[in-house]
Write an enzyme that holds these catalytic residues in place. Structure first.
Site, PDB file in Angstrom:
ATOM      1  N   ASN A   1       7.235  17.483  -8.533  1.00 45.58           N
ATOM      2  CA  ASN A   1       7.655  18.566  -7.642  1.00 45.58           C
ATOM      3  C   ASN A   1       8.228  19.715  -8.460  1.00 45.58           C
ATOM      4  O   ASN A   1       8.994  19.499  -9.411  1.00 45.58           O
ATOM      5  CB  ASN A   1       8.722  18.072  -6.651  1.00 45.58           C
TER       6      ASN A   1
ATOM      7  N   ILE B   1       9.619  16.961   3.282  1.00 50.69           N
ATOM      8  CA  ILE B   1      10.200  15.913   2.441  1.00 50.69           C
ATOM      9  C   ILE B   1       9.343  14.667   2.608  1.00 50.69           C
ATOM     10  O   ILE B   1       9.085  14.237   3.737  1.00 50.69           O
ATOM     11  CB  ILE B   1      11.655  15.630   2.865  1.00 50.69           C
TER      12      ILE B   1
ATOM     13  N   MET C   1       6.542  22.118   1.792  1.00 55.70           N
ATOM     14  CA  MET C   1       7.852  22.239   2.431  1.00 55.70           C
ATOM     15  C   MET C   1       8.251  21.036   3.293  1.00 55.70           C
ATOM     16  O   MET C   1       9.115  21.140   4.147  1.00 55.70           O
ATOM     17  CB  MET C   1       7.901  23.516   3.276  1.00 55.70           C
TER      18      MET C   1
ATOM     19  N   HIS D   1      10.681  22.886  -8.484  1.00 50.25           N
ATOM     20  CA  HIS D   1      11.806  23.388  -7.687  1.00 50.25           C
ATOM     21  C   HIS D   1      12.451  24.568  -8.418  1.00 50.25           C
ATOM     22  O   HIS D   1      12.771  24.464  -9.604  1.00 50.25           O
ATOM     23  CB  HIS D   1      12.843  22.272  -7.465  1.00 50.25           C
TER      24      HIS D   1
ATOM     25  N   GLY E   1       0.630  29.891  -2.591  1.00 50.45           N
ATOM     26  CA  GLY E   1      -0.176  29.146  -3.549  1.00 50.45           C
ATOM     27  C   GLY E   1      -0.282  29.796  -4.911  1.00 50.45           C
ATOM     28  O   GLY E   1      -1.230  29.564  -5.650  1.00 50.45           O
TER      29      GLY E   1
ATOM     30  N   ASN F   1       1.512  29.129  -7.430  1.00 51.30           N
ATOM     31  CA  ASN F   1       1.611  28.040  -8.416  1.00 51.30           C
ATOM     32  C   ASN F   1       0.318  27.232  -8.450  1.00 51.30           C
ATOM     33  O   ASN F   1      -0.128  26.795  -9.522  1.00 51.30           O
ATOM     34  CB  ASN F   1       2.808  27.154  -8.085  1.00 51.30           C
TER      35      ASN F   1
ATOM     36  N   GLU G   1       7.930  29.657 -13.093  1.00 50.25           N
ATOM     37  CA  GLU G   1       7.336  28.512 -12.380  1.00 50.25           C
ATOM     38  C   GLU G   1       5.878  28.326 -12.787  1.00 50.25           C
ATOM     39  O   GLU G   1       5.421  27.218 -13.057  1.00 50.25           O
ATOM     40  CB  GLU G   1       7.382  28.743 -10.871  1.00 50.25           C
TER      41      GLU G   1
ATOM     42  N   ASP H   1      14.659  16.443  -4.291  1.00 50.17           N
ATOM     43  CA  ASP H   1      14.825  17.239  -5.523  1.00 50.17           C
ATOM     44  C   ASP H   1      15.709  16.529  -6.547  1.00 50.17           C
ATOM     45  O   ASP H   1      16.500  17.178  -7.247  1.00 50.17           O
ATOM     46  CB  ASP H   1      15.435  18.617  -5.173  1.00 50.17           C
TER      47      ASP H   1
HETATM   48  C1  GRF Z   1       7.859  28.258  -5.092  1.00 53.14           C
HETATM   49  O1  GRF Z   1       9.006  29.033  -5.419  1.00 53.14           O
HETATM   50  C2  GRF Z   1       8.238  26.807  -5.046  1.00 53.14           C
HETATM   51  O2  GRF Z   1       9.089  26.393  -6.080  1.00 53.14           O
HETATM   52  C3  GRF Z   1       8.950  26.761  -3.725  1.00 53.14           C
HETATM   53  O3  GRF Z   1       8.091  27.490  -2.864  1.00 53.14           O
HETATM   54  C4  GRF Z   1       7.440  28.480  -3.659  1.00 53.14           C
HETATM   55  C5  GRF Z   1       5.953  28.289  -3.526  1.00 53.14           C
HETATM   56  O4  GRF Z   1       5.337  29.418  -3.993  1.00 53.14           O
HETATM   57  N1  GRF Z   1       9.163  25.434  -3.275  1.00 53.14           N
HETATM   58  P1  GRF Z   1       3.713  29.447  -4.036  1.00 53.14           P
HETATM   59  O5  GRF Z   1       3.238  29.024  -2.659  1.00 53.14           O
HETATM   60  O6  GRF Z   1       3.285  28.490  -5.104  1.00 53.14           O
HETATM   61  O7  GRF Z   1       3.397  30.878  -4.373  1.00 53.14           O
END
Ligand code: GRF
Length: 202
Positions: free
Chosen positions: A111, A96, A94, A113, A12, A14, A182, A153
Site C-alpha cells: 500500500n 480498508i 480507498m 500512503h 490513477g 500512481n 509517490e 496503514d
Molecule cells: C495518492 O496520494 C495515494 O497515496 C492516496 O490517494 C492518492 C491516489 O492518487 N491514497 P492516484 O489515484 O494514484 O493519482
C-alpha cells in the site's frame, strides 16, 4: 514473469507510473489487472489505453443486497486469484481490506500512503500534515510504501522518504511534491518486492 494487479479508486497517477515501469515485456513483472471500486475512476481509462484488463468492483450492490463487506472482499480475492495475480498493489484504493481478504488472497499486498510511518494514518493525510505544519507542529512529512496487514496503514515499511515543508509551500505545492515522490517510490518499492519474490522462487 510475475503477475501484478493494481487497485485504484481515482485518478490513477500512481497506476500510470507503474504502467510505465512494468509495461514492457522486458520487465520481470507485468500488470495483468486493474480493479476500481468506482466506475468513473480515470485510472480505468489509463489501464484501457495500456491494454490492461480492468474490473469494476463496486461495494454498493453488496450493501443493497444486504451482503457483508467480507463477501465483497472475498469475491475480490477470488477474482485476483483467478487472474493468477502474484503481487497486489493498492494505489489510492480507498477501502480498508479485511483480514479475511488478506487470508484469501495469500500473496503480498503493498500500500502506498502519503505520510511517514506511524503518522496521519487513514484518509486526507496530506491535508492533515499541512494543517499540522501550519500549527507549527511539524516541519516535514513524507511518503511510504508498506506491506498491508489488517491494521490500517501499519504493516512493515518497504520504503519511505521524507519531504521538508517550507514556509513557501501551499497545500497544492506540497501535494504536488508528494505525488511526484509517490510516483517514484511506488515503482521502486514494487521493483524491490518483485526482485525479492523472484530471488526466493530460486
Ligand atoms: C495518492 O496520494 C495515494 O497515496 C492516496 O490517494 C492518492 C491516489 O492518487 N491514497 P492516484 O489515484 O494514484 O493519482
Amino acid at each position: 514473469m510475475l503477475r501484478l494487479a493494481v487497485l485504484i479508486s481515482g485518478n490513477g497517477s500512481n497506476l500510470q507510473a507503474l504502467i510505465e515501469a512494468f509495461g514492457s515485456n522486458q520487465s520481470a513483472a507485468r500488470i495483468v489487472l486493474v480493479v476500481s471500486n468506482r466506475r468513473k475512476a480515470y485510472g480505468l481509462e489509463r489501464a484501457k489505453k495500456a491494454q490492461i484488463t480492468t474490473l469494476y468492483h463496486p461495494l454498493g450492490p453488496y450493501k443493497r443486497q444486504g451482503q457483508s463487506r467480507i463477501t465483497y472482499d472475498l469475491d475480490l480475492a477470488h477474482a485476483l486469484k483467478a487472474a493468477g495475480v502474484d503481487l497486489l498493489i493498492l494505489a489510492g484504493w480507498m477501502h480498508i481490506l479485511s483480514a479475511e481478504f488478506l487470508g484469501a488472497f495469500e500473496g503480498p499486498v503493498l500500500n502506498l500512503h502519503p505520510a511517514l510511518p506511524g503518522e496521519f494514518a487513514g484518509i486526507q493525510a496530506i491535508e492533515r500534515a499541512f494543517a499540522a505544519f501550519e500549527r507549527g507542529e511539524i516541519t516535514q512529512t513524507g511518503v511510504m510504501v508498506h506491506r498491508v496487514i489488517p491494521e490500517v496503514d501499519a504493516g512493515s515499511v518497504i520504503l519511505s522518504e521524507k519531504i521538508q515543508i517550507s514556509q513557501r509551500d501551499s497545500l497544492d505545492s506540497l501535494r504536488e511534491r508528494i505525488h511526484s515522490l509517490e510516483h517514484r517510490l511506488i515503482v521502486q518499492a514494487t521493483a524491490q518486492v518483485v526482485d525479492e519474490m523472484i530471488a526466493s522462487k530460486g
